[in-house]
Design a protein around this motif. Structure first.
Motif, PDB file in Angstrom:
ATOM      1  N   LEU A 265       0.833  -1.204   0.000  1.00 36.95           N
ATOM      2  CA  LEU A 265       0.000   0.000   0.000  1.00 36.95           C
ATOM      3  C   LEU A 265       0.870   1.258   0.000  1.00 36.95           C
ATOM      4  O   LEU A 265       0.703   2.149  -0.844  1.00 36.95           O
ATOM      5  CB  LEU A 265      -0.920  -0.024   1.222  1.00 36.95           C
ATOM      6  CG  LEU A 265      -1.638   1.284   1.597  1.00 36.95           C
ATOM      7  CD1 LEU A 265      -2.560   1.740   0.483  1.00 36.95           C
ATOM      8  CD2 LEU A 265      -2.410   1.104   2.897  1.00 36.95           C
ATOM      9  N   LEU A 266       1.800   1.324   0.937  1.00 37.93           N
ATOM     10  CA  LEU A 266       2.640   2.516   1.029  1.00 37.93           C
ATOM     11  C   LEU A 266       3.801   2.487   0.046  1.00 37.93           C
ATOM     12  O   LEU A 266       4.133   3.511  -0.563  1.00 37.93           O
ATOM     13  CB  LEU A 266       3.166   2.674   2.458  1.00 37.93           C
ATOM     14  CG  LEU A 266       2.111   2.983   3.527  1.00 37.93           C
ATOM     15  CD1 LEU A 266       2.767   3.188   4.885  1.00 37.93           C
ATOM     16  CD2 LEU A 266       1.302   4.219   3.161  1.00 37.93           C
ATOM     17  N   LEU A 267       4.425   1.320  -0.143  1.00 39.81           N
ATOM     18  CA  LEU A 267       5.540   1.243  -1.094  1.00 39.81           C
ATOM     19  C   LEU A 267       5.072   1.549  -2.515  1.00 39.81           C
ATOM     20  O   LEU A 267       5.758   2.246  -3.275  1.00 39.81           O
ATOM     21  CB  LEU A 267       6.180  -0.143  -1.051  1.00 39.81           C
ATOM     22  CG  LEU A 267       7.173  -0.398   0.079  1.00 39.81           C
ATOM     23  CD1 LEU A 267       7.619  -1.851   0.078  1.00 39.81           C
ATOM     24  CD2 LEU A 267       8.390   0.528  -0.034  1.00 39.81           C
ATOM     25  N   GLY A 268       3.920   1.025  -2.892  1.00 41.72           N
ATOM     26  CA  GLY A 268       3.400   1.303  -4.229  1.00 41.72           C
ATOM     27  C   GLY A 268       3.154   2.785  -4.439  1.00 41.72           C
ATOM     28  O   GLY A 268       3.500   3.340  -5.494  1.00 41.72           O
TER      29      GLY A 268
ATOM     30  N   VAL B   1       5.217   7.923  -7.020  1.00 38.84           N
ATOM     31  CA  VAL B   1       5.605   9.337  -6.950  1.00 38.84           C
ATOM     32  C   VAL B   1       7.088   9.506  -7.266  1.00 38.84           C
ATOM     33  O   VAL B   1       7.469  10.415  -8.019  1.00 38.84           O
ATOM     34  CB  VAL B   1       5.274   9.927  -5.564  1.00 38.84           C
ATOM     35  CG1 VAL B   1       5.802  11.352  -5.443  1.00 38.84           C
ATOM     36  CG2 VAL B   1       3.764   9.904  -5.325  1.00 38.84           C
ATOM     37  N   PHE B   2       7.945   8.642  -6.706  1.00 34.65           N
ATOM     38  CA  PHE B   2       9.387   8.750  -6.980  1.00 34.65           C
ATOM     39  C   PHE B   2       9.670   8.637  -8.475  1.00 34.65           C
ATOM     40  O   PHE B   2      10.615   9.243  -8.993  1.00 34.65           O
ATOM     41  CB  PHE B   2      10.168   7.641  -6.258  1.00 34.65           C
ATOM     42  CG  PHE B   2      10.099   7.703  -4.756  1.00 34.65           C
ATOM     43  CD1 PHE B   2       9.738   8.864  -4.098  1.00 34.65           C
ATOM     44  CD2 PHE B   2      10.384   6.571  -3.993  1.00 34.65           C
ATOM     45  CE1 PHE B   2       9.661   8.906  -2.710  1.00 34.65           C
ATOM     46  CE2 PHE B   2      10.318   6.609  -2.612  1.00 34.65           C
ATOM     47  CZ  PHE B   2       9.957   7.775  -1.967  1.00 34.65           C
TER      48      PHE B   2
ATOM     49  N   GLU C 260       5.459  -0.015 -11.789  1.00 35.26           N
ATOM     50  CA  GLU C 260       5.592  -0.959 -10.681  1.00 35.26           C
ATOM     51  C   GLU C 260       4.815  -0.478  -9.457  1.00 35.26           C
ATOM     52  O   GLU C 260       4.173  -1.271  -8.759  1.00 35.26           O
ATOM     53  CB  GLU C 260       7.073  -1.140 -10.325  1.00 35.26           C
ATOM     54  CG  GLU C 260       7.350  -2.014  -9.111  1.00 35.26           C
ATOM     55  CD  GLU C 260       6.853  -3.444  -9.260  1.00 35.26           C
ATOM     56  OE1 GLU C 260       6.765  -4.145  -8.228  1.00 35.26           O
ATOM     57  OE2 GLU C 260       6.547  -3.866 -10.395  1.00 35.26           O
ATOM     58  N   GLY C 261       4.879   0.814  -9.198  1.00 32.42           N
ATOM     59  CA  GLY C 261       4.168   1.357  -8.044  1.00 32.42           C
ATOM     60  C   GLY C 261       2.667   1.149  -8.152  1.00 32.42           C
ATOM     61  O   GLY C 261       2.013   0.703  -7.200  1.00 32.42           O
TER      62      GLY C 261
ATOM     63  N   LEU D 222       4.881   6.674 -21.665  1.00 28.94           N
ATOM     64  CA  LEU D 222       5.154   6.280 -23.026  1.00 28.94           C
ATOM     65  C   LEU D 222       6.205   5.166 -23.089  1.00 28.94           C
ATOM     66  O   LEU D 222       6.165   4.302 -23.973  1.00 28.94           O
ATOM     67  CB  LEU D 222       5.639   7.486 -23.855  1.00 28.94           C
ATOM     68  CG  LEU D 222       4.615   8.616 -24.061  1.00 28.94           C
ATOM     69  CD1 LEU D 222       5.288   9.790 -24.750  1.00 28.94           C
ATOM     70  CD2 LEU D 222       3.426   8.131 -24.877  1.00 28.94           C
ATOM     71  N   ASP D 223       7.133   5.209 -22.153  1.00 27.80           N
ATOM     72  CA  ASP D 223       8.189   4.205 -22.105  1.00 27.80           C
ATOM     73  C   ASP D 223       7.773   2.944 -21.343  1.00 27.80           C
ATOM     74  O   ASP D 223       8.558   2.006 -21.206  1.00 27.80           O
ATOM     75  CB  ASP D 223       9.453   4.789 -21.440  1.00 27.80           C
ATOM     76  CG  ASP D 223      10.063   5.896 -22.283  1.00 27.80           C
ATOM     77  OD1 ASP D 223       9.857   5.877 -23.514  1.00 27.80           O
ATOM     78  OD2 ASP D 223      10.743   6.775 -21.714  1.00 27.80           O
ATOM     79  N   GLY D 224       6.545   2.972 -20.812  1.00 27.12           N
ATOM     80  CA  GLY D 224       6.033   1.806 -20.092  1.00 27.12           C
ATOM     81  C   GLY D 224       6.683   1.595 -18.751  1.00 27.12           C
ATOM     82  O   GLY D 224       6.751   0.459 -18.255  1.00 27.12           O
ATOM     83  N   LYS D 225       7.148   2.674 -18.129  1.00 29.58           N
ATOM     84  CA  LYS D 225       7.862   2.550 -16.840  1.00 29.58           C
ATOM     85  C   LYS D 225       6.942   2.945 -15.689  1.00 29.58           C
ATOM     86  O   LYS D 225       6.002   3.688 -15.863  1.00 29.58           O
ATOM     87  CB  LYS D 225       9.123   3.439 -16.822  1.00 29.58           C
ATOM     88  CG  LYS D 225      10.170   2.977 -17.833  1.00 29.58           C
ATOM     89  CD  LYS D 225      11.397   3.862 -17.764  1.00 29.58           C
ATOM     90  CE  LYS D 225      12.466   3.415 -18.746  1.00 29.58           C
ATOM     91  NZ  LYS D 225      13.662   4.274 -18.745  1.00 29.58           N
TER      92      LYS D 225
END
Length: 495
Positions: free
Chosen positions: A157-160, A165-166, A188-189, A492-495
Motif C-alpha cells: 500500500l505505502l511502497l506502491g 511518486v518517486f 511498478e508502483g 510512453l516508455d512503459g515505466k
C-alpha cells in the motif's frame, strides 16, 4: 525491596517478574475506531481508542491509530499551536511501536506508517529536509518489512504509492532519490497498489478504503487517466455522504479535473454533523469551485477560509481569488485590500501560491473577459466559456501576454470539448509565440498536446510535445508542469 527479596529467598519463596507482552491486535473495536477516523469522525474514533486502551492495555494498535487522528488535523488545518503540542507524540508512538514483538509484521509497518504520516505533516510546516529524511526512513523500514514478511500486503500500500511518486521526479532531481536509495517506477508502483486493492486478504481489507485515497490521487495526478479515475469511484461506490474524507477527496479531484459542479454537489450533500472534524480546507475548495461557477456565495466560503485557517498553504491563492471576485464585481477597494494581504500571509510553497504573489507584485489586473473565461473553463463550464471567448478576437487584446492567453485559453476549451484539431492549432500558435516568455501558457500548451497525442496513440509526437514542455525554462509553474511532462514520458516508455 532488597530486604524483602532476601527474606523471600530464605523462606523458599520463588519470585518472578514477568514483563507483560505488548501486542498488535487489530480487533473489532480498533477497526471501528479506524473506520471512524478515516471518515473524519475523529472524536468518535478517539473515544473508541480510549475504551480499547482501558480494556486491553497491552494492545499497541490504539496508539498507532492515534497518529491517524493527529495526522488529519495537522495536515488539513495546519495549526502551528497544535503542531507544537503534538509533534512530540511522533517519538512517543515510535517508541511504543518498538515495544511490540519483532516477529509481527506490524512491528516495522506501524513505525513506517507513522514516519510517512509525519513526513507529510512536516512538509506543511516548512520542515522540508526533515520531511525528505522521514520519507526515506519510512521507505527503508517498509523495504525491510517487505523482505521479512513478503506476504504482508499493507507494505505494498505505502511502497506502491511512494514508488509511483518517486518515478515522476524530474531528471535534475534524480540525484536526491538516488542518494537516498529510493527507487521509483510508475508502472511498478501502480501494480503494487492495484494488487493491494484487488486482494481479499483479511489484512488488506482492513486498509482498503485508505488505499482508495492514494489510488485516486495517483490515477489523476500521476497517470493522467481521469476517465479511469471516475469509473473507479463509481464502481467502488465511494460513500461521499457519510465519509467526509472521501467527500473532500472527490471534491478536490473535481476541482483539479474541471468538474466544479460535481465537486460542489458532493460537499453540499455530505452529511453535516458536529461528529465530524471541522476542516477549513473544505471552504477553500468549495470557494474556488463556486467562483468558477460564478456563485454569489463563493466569497463567503473563501472569506471563512482565510479568516479561520491557521496555516500557510493555499492562503495566497485564496486571497487572490477573493481579490478577483471583488474585481469582477467592480469593488476595487475590497479587491485591492485582499490583494495587499497576499504579501502578508501564507507562503509560496505551492505553485498556485507562488503565482498569486507574482501577480500581486506585478500590480496589474487580468483582462476581465479572459479572467471570467478562465474561471468558467477551469470549472468545466466549457460552452459558457467558449461563447464568451468567441465574442473576442486576438486583435482585440493589447498586450502579447493577453494575446497568448487568449490563444491558450481558447485551445484549452476546444481541447476539453474534444475538438482536438482546433486545440492543437491554437496550442502550436501559443508555443511559437510564447516559448521564451515567463508565462506558463506555452509550456502548458506543449503538455496538453502531449496528452492529445498520447490519447491518440501517436507516441513520437506525444514524446516530442512532452520534451518541448520540459525544455522550456523560466516560466510559471515550471516544477509542476515538468513533473507532469516527466510522468507522460515515463508512461510512453512503459515505466
Amino acid at each position: 525491596m532488597r530486604f524483602i527479596f532476601i527474606i523471600a529467598l530464605c523462606c523458599g519463596i520463588s519470585l518472578s517478574v514477568h514483563a507483560r507482552q505488548k501486542k498488535y491486535e487489530f480487533n473489532s473495536r480498533c477497526q471501528q475506531a479506524y473506520d471512524a477516523i478515516m471518515q473524519l469522525r475523529l472524536n468518535t474514533g478517539k473515544a473508541l481508542l480510549e475504551e480499547e486502551k482501558r480494556a486491553n492495555p497491552d494492545n499497541l494498535i490504539p496508539y498507532f491509530l492515534d497518529n491517524y487522528a493527529d495526522f488529519f488535523i495537522l495536515f488539513f488545518n495546519e495549526d502551528p499551536v497544535i503542531y507544537a503540542r503534538q509533534k512530540k507524540q511522533r517519538a512517543v508512538r515510535l517508541d511504543l511501536m518498538a515495544e511490540g514483538p519483532e516477529d509481527s509484521p506490524y512491528y516495522l509497518y506501524t513505525q513506517a506508517a507513522i514516519k510517512f504520516q509525519w513526513a507529510m505533516v512536516k512538509v506543511k510546516f516548512g520542515e522540508r529536509w526533515d520531511a525528505v529524511w522521514e520519507v526515506r526512513k519510512a521507505y527503508v523500514t517498509l523495504k525491510d518489512n517487505q523482505r521479512k514478511f513478503p506476504q504482508f500486503l499493507p507494505n505494498n500500500l505505502l511502497l506502491g504509492s511512494m514508488q509511483t511518486v518517486f518515478g515522476t521526479i524530474p531528471d535534475g532531481y534524480k540525484w536526491i532519490t538516488n542518494t537516498l536509495g529510493m527507487r521509483g517506477s510508475i508502472k511498478e508502483g501502480m501494480r503494487l497498489l492495484q494488487g493491494f486493492i484487488d486482494s481479499n486478504d483479511p489484512v488488506a481489507v482492513i486498509f482498503r478504503e485508505e488505499s482508495y485515497y492514494y489510488y485516486c490521487y495517483l490515477k489523476l495526478f500521476i497517470e493522467n487517466k481521469p476517465d479511469q479515475l471516475w469509473q473507479f469511484i463509481q464502481a467502488k461506490q465511494l460513500d461521499t455522504h457519510n465519509n467526509y474524507l472521501f467527500a473532500l477527496m472527490v471534491a478536490n479531484l473535481s476541482l483539479n479535473n474541471q468538474k466544479a459542479a460535481q465537486g460542489i454537489k458532493v460537499l453540499e450533500e455530505r452529511k453535516q454533523s458536529p461528529e465530524y472534524a471541522e476542516i477549513f480546507y473544505k471552504d477553500y475548495v468549495l470557494g474556488l469551485m463556486k467562483l468558477e461557477r460564478q456563485d454569489d456565495d463563493a466569497i463567503e466560503h473563501l472569506e471563512y477560509f482565510v479568516n479561520n485557517f491557521k496555516g500557510k498553504f493555499y492562503v495566497k491563492e485564496a486571497l487572490q481569488r477573493l481579490s478577483w471576485a471583488w474585481y469582477m464585481k467592480g469593488d476595487m477597494a475590497k479587491a485591492n485590500r485582499y490583494r495587499s494581504l497576499i504579501f502578508q500571509r501564507g507562503n509560496t510553497e505551492t505553485e498556485a501560491d507562488k503565482q498569486a504573489q507574482k501577480e500581486a507584485k506585478k500590480g496589474t489586473w487580468p483582462n476581465p473577459v479572459l479572467l471570467k473565461a478562465r474561471l468558467l473553463s477551469d470549472g468545466g463550464f466549457y460552452q459558457n466559456a467558449l461563447t464568451l471567448m468567441l465574442t473576442k478576437r486576438s486583435n482585440d487584446f493589447n498586450t502579447i501576454e493577453e494575446k497568448l492567453e487568449y490563444a491558450y485559453r481558447l485551445g484549452r476549451i476546444y481541447d476539453e470539448m474534444g475538438q482536438d484539431t482546433n486545440a492543437i492549432r491554437l496550442y502550436e500558435a501559443t508555443i511559437k509565440a510564447g516559448s521564451n516568455r515567463p508565462e506558463y501558457f506555452a509550456a502548458r500548451s506543449a503538455l496538453q498536446m502531449g496528452y492529445i497525442y498520447e490519447k491518440r496513440g501517436d507516441k513520437p509526437k506525444a514524446r516530442q510535445s512532452f520534451q518541448t514542455c520540459l525544455d522550456m525554462e523560466g516560466h510559471d509553474y515550471k516544477n509542476s508542469l515538468d513533473q507532469k511532462a516527466k510522468a507522460g514520458m515515463l508512461r510512453l516508455d512503459g515505466k
